[in-house]
Design an enzyme around this catalytic site. Structure first.
Site, PDB file in Angstrom:
ATOM      1  N   CYS A   3       0.853  -1.196   0.000  1.00 19.23           N
ATOM      2  CA  CYS A   3       0.000   0.000   0.000  1.00 19.23           C
ATOM      3  C   CYS A   3       0.883   1.238   0.000  1.00 19.23           C
ATOM      4  O   CYS A   3       1.698   1.448   0.914  1.00 19.23           O
ATOM      5  CB  CYS A   3      -0.912  -0.001   1.227  1.00 19.23           C
ATOM      6  SG  CYS A   3      -1.765   1.572   1.472  1.00 19.23           S
ATOM      7  N   ASP A  29      -0.479  16.435  -2.093  1.00 20.98           N
ATOM      8  CA  ASP A  29      -0.805  15.507  -3.176  1.00 20.98           C
ATOM      9  C   ASP A  29       0.251  15.640  -4.278  1.00 20.98           C
ATOM     10  O   ASP A  29       0.671  16.743  -4.635  1.00 20.98           O
ATOM     11  CB  ASP A  29      -2.201  15.829  -3.741  1.00 20.98           C
ATOM     12  CG  ASP A  29      -2.730  14.721  -4.624  1.00 20.98           C
ATOM     13  OD1 ASP A  29      -3.705  14.051  -4.222  1.00 20.98           O
ATOM     14  OD2 ASP A  29      -2.190  14.525  -5.737  1.00 20.98           O
ATOM     15  N   HIS A  45      -3.801   1.245   8.361  1.00 19.60           N
ATOM     16  CA  HIS A  45      -4.475   0.986   7.087  1.00 19.60           C
ATOM     17  C   HIS A  45      -5.971   0.749   7.271  1.00 19.60           C
ATOM     18  O   HIS A  45      -6.386  -0.151   8.007  1.00 19.60           O
ATOM     19  CB  HIS A  45      -3.857  -0.233   6.383  1.00 19.60           C
ATOM     20  CG  HIS A  45      -4.422  -0.439   5.011  1.00 19.60           C
ATOM     21  ND1 HIS A  45      -3.931   0.206   3.906  1.00 19.60           N
ATOM     22  CD2 HIS A  45      -5.470  -1.177   4.585  1.00 19.60           C
ATOM     23  CE1 HIS A  45      -4.644  -0.139   2.849  1.00 19.60           C
ATOM     24  NE2 HIS A  45      -5.596  -0.978   3.233  1.00 19.60           N
ATOM     25  N   HIS A  96      -6.318   3.218   0.441  1.00 16.24           N
ATOM     26  CA  HIS A  96      -6.030   3.534   1.850  1.00 16.24           C
ATOM     27  C   HIS A  96      -6.782   4.833   2.090  1.00 16.24           C
ATOM     28  O   HIS A  96      -6.510   5.829   1.398  1.00 16.24           O
ATOM     29  CB  HIS A  96      -4.514   3.697   2.032  1.00 16.24           C
ATOM     30  CG  HIS A  96      -4.046   4.023   3.429  1.00 16.24           C
ATOM     31  ND1 HIS A  96      -3.023   3.346   4.045  1.00 16.24           N
ATOM     32  CD2 HIS A  96      -4.424   4.986   4.305  1.00 16.24           C
ATOM     33  CE1 HIS A  96      -2.803   3.855   5.246  1.00 16.24           C
ATOM     34  NE2 HIS A  96      -3.638   4.877   5.421  1.00 16.24           N
ATOM     35  N   HIS A  98      -8.241   8.272   2.535  1.00 14.33           N
ATOM     36  CA  HIS A  98      -7.587   9.585   2.564  1.00 14.33           C
ATOM     37  C   HIS A  98      -8.624  10.655   2.312  1.00 14.33           C
ATOM     38  O   HIS A  98      -9.603  10.438   1.594  1.00 14.33           O
ATOM     39  CB  HIS A  98      -6.456   9.662   1.536  1.00 14.33           C
ATOM     40  CG  HIS A  98      -6.853   9.261   0.146  1.00 14.33           C
ATOM     41  ND1 HIS A  98      -6.982   7.940  -0.233  1.00 14.33           N
ATOM     42  CD2 HIS A  98      -7.171   9.995  -0.942  1.00 14.33           C
ATOM     43  CE1 HIS A  98      -7.347   7.874  -1.495  1.00 14.33           C
ATOM     44  NE2 HIS A  98      -7.485   9.117  -1.956  1.00 14.33           N
ATOM     45  N   HIS A 100      -9.040  14.427   0.840  1.00 15.10           N
ATOM     46  CA  HIS A 100      -8.449  15.513   0.062  1.00 15.10           C
ATOM     47  C   HIS A 100      -8.870  16.828   0.715  1.00 15.10           C
ATOM     48  O   HIS A 100     -10.072  17.080   0.882  1.00 15.10           O
ATOM     49  CB  HIS A 100      -8.989  15.500  -1.373  1.00 15.10           C
ATOM     50  CG  HIS A 100      -8.656  14.268  -2.164  1.00 15.10           C
ATOM     51  ND1 HIS A 100      -7.661  14.250  -3.126  1.00 15.10           N
ATOM     52  CD2 HIS A 100      -9.196  13.025  -2.157  1.00 15.10           C
ATOM     53  CE1 HIS A 100      -7.613  13.043  -3.681  1.00 15.10           C
ATOM     54  NE2 HIS A 100      -8.533  12.284  -3.111  1.00 15.10           N
TER      55      HIS A 100
HETATM   56  P1  DGP Z   1      -8.059   9.148  -5.038  1.00 16.30           P
HETATM   57  O1  DGP Z   1      -8.457   9.260  -6.483  1.00 16.30           O
HETATM   58  O2  DGP Z   1      -9.088   9.781  -4.129  1.00 16.30           O
HETATM   59  O3  DGP Z   1      -7.716   7.739  -4.644  1.00 16.30           O
HETATM   60  O4  DGP Z   1      -6.745  10.038  -4.895  1.00 16.30           O
HETATM   61  C1  DGP Z   1      -5.458   9.544  -4.728  1.00 16.30           C
HETATM   62  C2  DGP Z   1      -4.538  10.729  -4.709  1.00 16.30           C
HETATM   63  O5  DGP Z   1      -3.279  10.290  -4.265  1.00 16.30           O
HETATM   64  C3  DGP Z   1      -4.322  11.388  -6.074  1.00 16.30           C
HETATM   65  O6  DGP Z   1      -4.800  12.739  -6.009  1.00 16.30           O
HETATM   66  C4  DGP Z   1      -2.823  11.346  -6.293  1.00 16.30           C
HETATM   67  C5  DGP Z   1      -2.286  11.026  -4.922  1.00 16.30           C
HETATM   68  N1  DGP Z   1      -1.097  10.200  -4.918  1.00 16.30           N
HETATM   69  C6  DGP Z   1      -0.963   8.980  -5.492  1.00 16.30           C
HETATM   70  N2  DGP Z   1       0.264   8.488  -5.267  1.00 16.30           N
HETATM   71  C7  DGP Z   1       0.913   9.420  -4.506  1.00 16.30           C
HETATM   72  C8  DGP Z   1       2.224   9.477  -3.939  1.00 16.30           C
HETATM   73  O7  DGP Z   1       3.055   8.583  -4.082  1.00 16.30           O
HETATM   74  N3  DGP Z   1       2.537  10.603  -3.246  1.00 16.30           N
HETATM   75  C9  DGP Z   1       1.643  11.614  -3.061  1.00 16.30           C
HETATM   76  N4  DGP Z   1       2.059  12.684  -2.371  1.00 16.30           N
HETATM   77  N5  DGP Z   1       0.399  11.595  -3.577  1.00 16.30           N
HETATM   78  C10 DGP Z   1       0.042  10.497  -4.289  1.00 16.30           C
END
Ligand code: DGP
Length: 112
Positions: A3, A29, A45, A96, A98, A100
């Site tokens: 993850c 992000d 998790h 996982h 999250h 925004h």
């Molecule tokens: P969602 O579509 O709600 O699952 O958004 C996942 C978000 O996670 C997306 O806006 C990009 C962000 N993201 C994915 N991988 C990484 C990472 O390795 N580092 C960071 N900082 N953000 C990430």
């Protein structure tokens, strides 16, 4: 478990942290969609908001308790939006939970 957000929480994968305590982590992000786009996760998790239970819901409370401080540190005094995507139809890409935290711009009133 493979993850990416667990690896960010453990420090195995670097992130631009904006807030951290024993339970939660907030970081920028990687692909910001607004001038301020921060992700807030529990370190433990949980796959999505669809997996919230009486046992783990305190982590969601911890996240929401931290949000005003995180928003203030990002200078979002005029408001912001909190979004959590769930599953396929919710367009969740990282499994996982999250939240925004998005702001720095006037959001569209339409949500979808
Ligand atoms: P969602 O579509 O709600 O699952 O958004 C996942 C978000 O996670 C997306 O806006 C990009 C962000 N993201 C994915 N991988 C990484 C990472 O390795 N580092 C960071 N900082 N953000 C990430």
């Amino acid at each position: 478990m493979d993850c990416i957000f667990c690896k960010i929480a453990s420090g195995e994968i670097p992130s631009k942290k904006v807030y951290e305590d024993e339970n939660i982590l907030a970081f920028h992000d990687i692909n910001p969609q607004t001038p301020v786009h921060i992700l807030i996760i529990p370190k433990k998790h949980i796959s999505s908001a669809d997996e919230i239970t009486a046992e783990n819901s305190y982590l969601v409370a911890k996240i929401f308790e931290a949000i005003p401080e995180i928003a203030k540190s990002a200078s979002l005094s005029n408001g912001y939006r909190i979004i959590t995507n769930i599953g396929e139809d919710g367009a969740q890409t990282v499994k996982h939970i999250h939240f925004h935290l998005m702001g720095g711009v006037k959001m569209p009133e339409k949500m979808a």
